[in-house]
Enzyme design. Structure first.
Site, PDB file in Angstrom:
ATOM      1  N   GLU A 120       1.040  -1.405   0.304  1.00 43.37           N
ATOM      2  CA  GLU A 120       0.028   0.215  -0.219  1.00 43.37           C
ATOM      3  C   GLU A 120       0.911   1.454  -0.169  1.00 43.37           C
ATOM      4  O   GLU A 120       0.350   1.945  -0.512  1.00 43.37           O
ATOM      5  CB  GLU A 120      -0.624  -0.058   1.167  1.00 43.37           C
ATOM      6  CG  GLU A 120      -2.380  -0.483   1.167  1.00 43.37           C
ATOM      7  CD  GLU A 120      -3.091  -0.080   0.819  1.00 43.37           C
ATOM      8  OE1 GLU A 120      -2.881   0.472  -1.115  1.00 43.37           O
ATOM      9  OE2 GLU A 120      -4.267  -0.243   1.019  1.00 43.37           O
ATOM     10  N   THR A 130      -5.490   8.152  -4.574  1.00 44.63           N
ATOM     11  CA  THR A 130      -5.571   8.117  -3.327  1.00 44.63           C
ATOM     12  C   THR A 130      -4.303   9.288  -2.376  1.00 44.63           C
ATOM     13  O   THR A 130      -4.655   9.896  -1.541  1.00 44.63           O
ATOM     14  CB  THR A 130      -5.403   7.371  -2.755  1.00 44.63           C
ATOM     15  OG1 THR A 130      -6.007   5.875  -2.682  1.00 44.63           O
ATOM     16  CG2 THR A 130      -5.380   6.919  -0.940  1.00 44.63           C
TER      17      THR A 130
END
Ligand code: HSE
Length: 310
Positions: free
Chosen positions: A131, A184
């Protein structure tokens, strides 16, 4: 020992309105698939990626799956060579935990192939590193539910403390994904670094209310706790029609509605499938009016996490 394995890992809804970076749940579809093969010698090689329109790095050191697997192998002190084939079955930059699903499928698969040297829960930090490569932050609210299934609370990051929250049996999730992209990384950068105490009080009341509602199967409490005064007001500007979609979902009977992760997908929770489908149709209408294509998913909460397909 198996020489190859194919694994599915589910998409996730992070934040769940009020729980920025600390709450998330897994859905039954969509999700990503990873095929891993043991290869002679050492090193990680990405042989194929489909469904990403050529946008993801084929360099294993820059790819979410490659990095997660590499960290795992280092940790268990293994020099095993691995070939990765990644089948993206969900859109990138959608707010559905696309990078998380890939990373989770990868670490789950390699752990299985190597005879499960680690418990499923202990795989989490490796997926979090994936991530970090994808969006610059090792948040766990997508990877944890994708890996463990169900509804997950990240009570603490340091030390990592992950708690699975039981959910009512008939809780359904509607997700509408407008075909626009929000990275994001960008959606995190626009957030304020400081918040007002009065907003924090509202927010932690709602987080506690949401957890209590889920554990007590109190649908009304779940609905009135799905309220975010800190992140949503800032990110909503990135999603055309957001307020109208939310209004339509609630008018159709959904308990509550909010941005899925960092958006642009929007999710709603409902207490039965019929309402979840009706909310979806009404949410879709807004994007149709705006001439924005959208994908609709209606699913139960996925309580099983990754699945071995082959
Ligand atoms: N909690 C993360 C965020 C989830 O909102 O930035 C990203 O999918």
């Amino acid at each position: 020992m198996k020489e190859s394995i194919k694994v599915f890992a589910p998409a996730t809804v992070a934040n769940v309105a009020c729980g920025f970076d600390i709450l998330g749940f897994a859905v039954e579809n969509p999700g990503d698939e990873v095929i891993l093969k043991l290869k002679p010698g050492s090193g990680i090689k990405i042989t194929k990626i489909t469904g990403d329109e050529g946008r993801l790095s084929r360099d294993a050191e820059k790819n979410t799956v490659g990095v997660s697997i590499s960290n795992f192998l280092k940790h268990i002190d293994s020099k095993q060579g691995i070939e990765i084939s990644l089948n993206k079955k969900m859109p990138l930059g959608s707010g559905l935990g696309s990078s998380a699903a890939s990373a989770v499928a990868g670490v789950f698969a390699v752990n299985q192939l190597l005879g499960m040297p680690m418990s499923q829960e202990d795989l989490l930090p490796f997926a979090m590193e994936g991530e970090r490569i994808a969006c610059g932050s090792a948040h766990a609210d997508n990877v944890a539910p994708s890996l463990l299934g169900g509804f997950v609370l990240i009570r603490s990051y340091d030390p990592l403390d992950i708690i699975r929250i039981p959910t009512p049996k008939n809780l359904y999730c509607t997700i509408i994904h407008p075909q626009i992209e929000v990275q994001t990384r960008d959606a995190r950068e626009i957030l304020k670094k400081q918040i007002l105490l009065k907003d924090a009080v509202i927010q932690w009341g709602n987080v506690a209310g949401l957890i209590a509602g889920l554990m007590k199967s109190d649908y009304e409490l779940i609905g009135r706790s799905m309220h975010d005064v800190i992140v949503e007001p800032i990110r909503a500007i990135l999603i055309p029609g957001f307020e109208d979609v939310k209004r339509n979902a609630k008018e159709a009977g959904a308990l509550g509605c909010g941005i899925s992760g960092s958006g642009p997908s929007i999710f709603a929770l409902s207490k039965d499938e019929k309402t979840a489908k009706k909310a979806g149709e009404k949410m879709k209408e807004i994007f149709a009016d705006l001439k924005i294509g959208s994908d609709l998913y209606v699913s139960k909460i996925n309580n099983s996490g990754p699945q071995i397909l082959d």
